[in-house]
Design an enzyme around this catalytic site. Sequence first.
Site, PDB file in Angstrom:
ATOM      1  N   THR A   1     -33.846  45.416  17.716  1.00 40.13           N
ATOM      2  CA  THR A   1     -33.958  44.346  16.740  1.00 40.13           C
ATOM      3  C   THR A   1     -34.961  43.297  17.186  1.00 40.13           C
ATOM      4  OG1 THR A   1     -31.625  44.685  16.352  1.00 40.13           O
ATOM      5  CG2 THR A   1     -32.600  42.719  15.379  1.00 40.13           C
TER       6      THR A   1
ATOM      7  N   HIS B   1     -33.439  38.433  20.238  1.00 36.48           N
ATOM      8  CA  HIS B   1     -32.229  39.102  19.737  1.00 36.48           C
ATOM      9  C   HIS B   1     -31.264  39.354  20.891  1.00 36.48           C
ATOM     10  CE1 HIS B   1     -29.651  42.026  17.653  1.00 36.48           C
ATOM     11  NE2 HIS B   1     -29.841  42.832  18.668  1.00 36.48           N
TER      12      HIS B   1
ATOM     13  N   TYR C   1     -34.354  47.965  23.061  1.00 34.25           N
ATOM     14  CA  TYR C   1     -33.728  46.641  22.952  1.00 34.25           C
ATOM     15  C   TYR C   1     -34.744  45.597  23.384  1.00 34.25           C
ATOM     16  CZ  TYR C   1     -29.391  43.766  23.180  1.00 34.25           C
ATOM     17  OH  TYR C   1     -28.379  42.857  22.974  1.00 34.25           O
TER      18      TYR C   1
ATOM     19  N   ASP D   1     -31.598  49.867  11.738  1.00 27.70           N
ATOM     20  CA  ASP D   1     -30.510  50.434  12.539  1.00 27.70           C
ATOM     21  C   ASP D   1     -29.193  49.811  12.053  1.00 27.70           C
ATOM     22  OD1 ASP D   1     -28.950  51.561  14.515  1.00 27.70           O
ATOM     23  OD2 ASP D   1     -29.527  50.090  16.038  1.00 27.70           O
TER      24      ASP D   1
ATOM     25  N   GLU E   1     -36.090  46.540  12.836  1.00 32.18           N
ATOM     26  CA  GLU E   1     -36.805  47.138  13.966  1.00 32.18           C
ATOM     27  C   GLU E   1     -38.090  47.796  13.474  1.00 32.18           C
ATOM     28  OE1 GLU E   1     -34.542  49.617  16.565  1.00 32.18           O
ATOM     29  OE2 GLU E   1     -32.647  48.559  16.216  1.00 32.18           O
TER      30      GLU E   1
ATOM     31  N   THR F   1     -29.395  55.621  10.026  1.00 31.22           N
ATOM     32  CA  THR F   1     -30.555  54.812  10.410  1.00 31.22           C
ATOM     33  C   THR F   1     -31.599  55.077   9.341  1.00 31.22           C
ATOM     34  OG1 THR F   1     -30.036  55.168  12.744  1.00 31.22           O
ATOM     35  CG2 THR F   1     -32.240  54.348  12.234  1.00 31.22           C
TER      36      THR F   1
ATOM     37  N   ARG G   1     -20.501  46.050  13.222  1.00 32.32           N
ATOM     38  CA  ARG G   1     -20.266  45.164  14.381  1.00 32.32           C
ATOM     39  C   ARG G   1     -18.835  45.209  14.887  1.00 32.32           C
ATOM     40  NH1 ARG G   1     -25.313  44.902  15.919  1.00 32.32           N
ATOM     41  NH2 ARG G   1     -26.678  43.831  14.462  1.00 32.32           N
TER      42      ARG G   1
ATOM     43  N   ASP H   1     -33.180  54.442  20.747  1.00 28.32           N
ATOM     44  CA  ASP H   1     -33.293  53.043  20.328  1.00 28.32           C
ATOM     45  C   ASP H   1     -33.367  52.136  21.555  1.00 28.32           C
ATOM     46  OD1 ASP H   1     -33.550  51.065  18.452  1.00 28.32           O
ATOM     47  OD2 ASP H   1     -31.401  50.783  18.174  1.00 28.32           O
TER      48      ASP H   1
ATOM     49  N   LYS I   1     -23.218  52.934  15.197  1.00 30.66           N
ATOM     50  CA  LYS I   1     -24.650  53.034  14.898  1.00 30.66           C
ATOM     51  C   LYS I   1     -25.047  54.389  14.317  1.00 30.66           C
ATOM     52  CE  LYS I   1     -26.029  49.234  17.303  1.00 30.66           C
ATOM     53  NZ  LYS I   1     -26.988  48.232  16.855  1.00 30.66           N
TER      54      LYS I   1
ATOM     55  N   GLU J   1     -30.255  45.929  11.253  1.00 26.54           N
ATOM     56  CA  GLU J   1     -31.076  45.489  12.385  1.00 26.54           C
ATOM     57  C   GLU J   1     -32.534  45.773  12.049  1.00 26.54           C
ATOM     58  OE1 GLU J   1     -29.607  47.175  16.101  1.00 26.54           O
ATOM     59  OE2 GLU J   1     -28.243  45.459  16.297  1.00 26.54           O
TER      60      GLU J   1
ATOM     61  N   ARG K   1     -21.504  36.286  25.978  1.00 28.09           N
ATOM     62  CA  ARG K   1     -21.434  35.661  27.308  1.00 28.09           C
ATOM     63  C   ARG K   1     -22.221  34.364  27.264  1.00 28.09           C
ATOM     64  NH1 ARG K   1     -23.055  40.846  27.736  1.00 28.09           N
ATOM     65  NH2 ARG K   1     -25.214  40.108  27.701  1.00 28.09           N
TER      66      ARG K   1
ATOM     67  N   GLN L   1     -18.438  48.368  16.778  1.00 28.23           N
ATOM     68  CA  GLN L   1     -19.248  48.246  18.000  1.00 28.23           C
ATOM     69  C   GLN L   1     -18.517  47.441  19.074  1.00 28.23           C
ATOM     70  OE1 GLN L   1     -23.061  46.460  17.154  1.00 28.23           O
ATOM     71  NE2 GLN L   1     -23.858  46.742  19.223  1.00 28.23           N
TER      72      GLN L   1
ATOM     73  N   GLU M   1     -26.780  37.462  13.900  1.00 27.47           N
ATOM     74  CA  GLU M   1     -27.448  36.281  14.468  1.00 27.47           C
ATOM     75  C   GLU M   1     -27.523  35.156  13.434  1.00 27.47           C
ATOM     76  OE1 GLU M   1     -30.561  39.267  15.724  1.00 27.47           O
ATOM     77  OE2 GLU M   1     -31.098  37.558  16.986  1.00 27.47           O
TER      78      GLU M   1
HETATM   79 CA    CA Z   1     -30.722  48.686  17.368  1.00 30.89          CA
END
Ligand code: CA
Length: 435
Positions: free
Chosen positions: A368, A142, A137, A241, A209, A265, A245, A135, A261, A207, A151, A248, A382
């Site tokens: 995502t 996203h 990114y 996916d 994708e 899937t 959370r 997978d 994860k 997610e 952050r 995670q 999100e």
């Molecule tokens: Ca993913």
Amino acid sequence: MTSDIDETHAAGRETWVARARGHADFPIQNLPFGVFSTAGGEPKGGVRIGDQIVDLGALCAGGPVESDALVAGRAASGPDLNSLLALGAGPRRALRRRLSELLSDPRHQTAVESALVDIAQCRLHLPASIGDYTDFYVGIHHATNIGRLLRPDNPLLPNYKRVPIGYHGRASSVGVSGEPVRRPSGQTKAPDAEAPTVGPSRRLDYELELGVWIGPGNDLGQPVAIADAGAQVAGLCLLNDWSARDVQAWEYQPLGPFLAKNFLTSVSPWIVTAEALAPFRISQAARPEGDPKPLPYLWDDDDQAWGAYALTLEVAISSARMRDQGLAPHRLSQVAASNMYWTLAQLVAHHTSGGCNLRPGDLLGTGTISAPTDDGLGSLMEITRNGQAPVTLPTGETRGFLEDGDEVIFSGKAQAEGFVPIGFGECRGVVVAGR
Ligand code: CA
């Protein structure tokens, strides 16, 4: 790339197959591959047209397919499509052209009709036996949105624009659309708690994708050059996916996603081929002023000119109460697949650049895909700002994350002026309580 356009893409081409004309996802211009079974039968390869499946084994036994197309047809008639994927684009395209001819010319109707199976009588399976799943990114909006939650001052890490970020996922738990989403249990720790607890995830998410089905692959120690990397992309599907959370957040440092994860899937059942997608290739969006140019092993002018796709992806949700009340699924987002910072060829080139071998039937996830706007976000995390701004469903119910009984439905469409739009079908999953 225009040389990849042929008679199979002609907008005027029509099929004699009942109810396939004008089909939203599977007109004769699509012809995706998949694996199906009928009651009591073994899984076998087929090609979708409208609401029918061409049984490739039956068709090839009947004699109307020859030479390269027959090689592909036979390779695709078993319980998975790995052998077909291994052949590369040549035989696959030959079979596509012959199928398009057989399904459009009424003179072939009698010979081909007996190989058609109604989709209502079929169960769909994973199209390939997946050796490895990776997978990425590449959805930069996203990555920015998630980064901002973690952050606020520094949402994108410094490597993001230099290297396609990815991790090795879990192939054993990739399931086909319709597989129930059993709510995973896991270790979680609230920020102010002293110690973690274990229990059902309370922050279950999806997610949005694209999935990439790998074609011939490469030998160990033999990187795929960026100019050759596109040929490894046999076709695409929708990929969900599913993500816990809360699990995670506690487990991901320092090695990245793990149990958050790997519980499931989901992929849509049809491999929409690179050939079918040829009219929908577009240029990769120019990098914003000031962004670094990728290193040479990731840069190819042709790939930049044709390496992106004119696809629109959608997410909808339907709660158990909505279904009880007969309400249609509620659309959560609509996003263009052009919001990817790296092309699929760049992913393949990077994945193999250190010598790693890809094999036929391997699966890549793009990561995502989110748009820069609020109506095009690819995850609930999100949309709801990590649960802080829940969405309201037509029943008045609200959702920060997924509840048991919720069904998540992905769909996708390819559109380009002068061509018949084609679609991916759906990738669905209903959340059920954990054991
Ligand atoms: Ca993913």
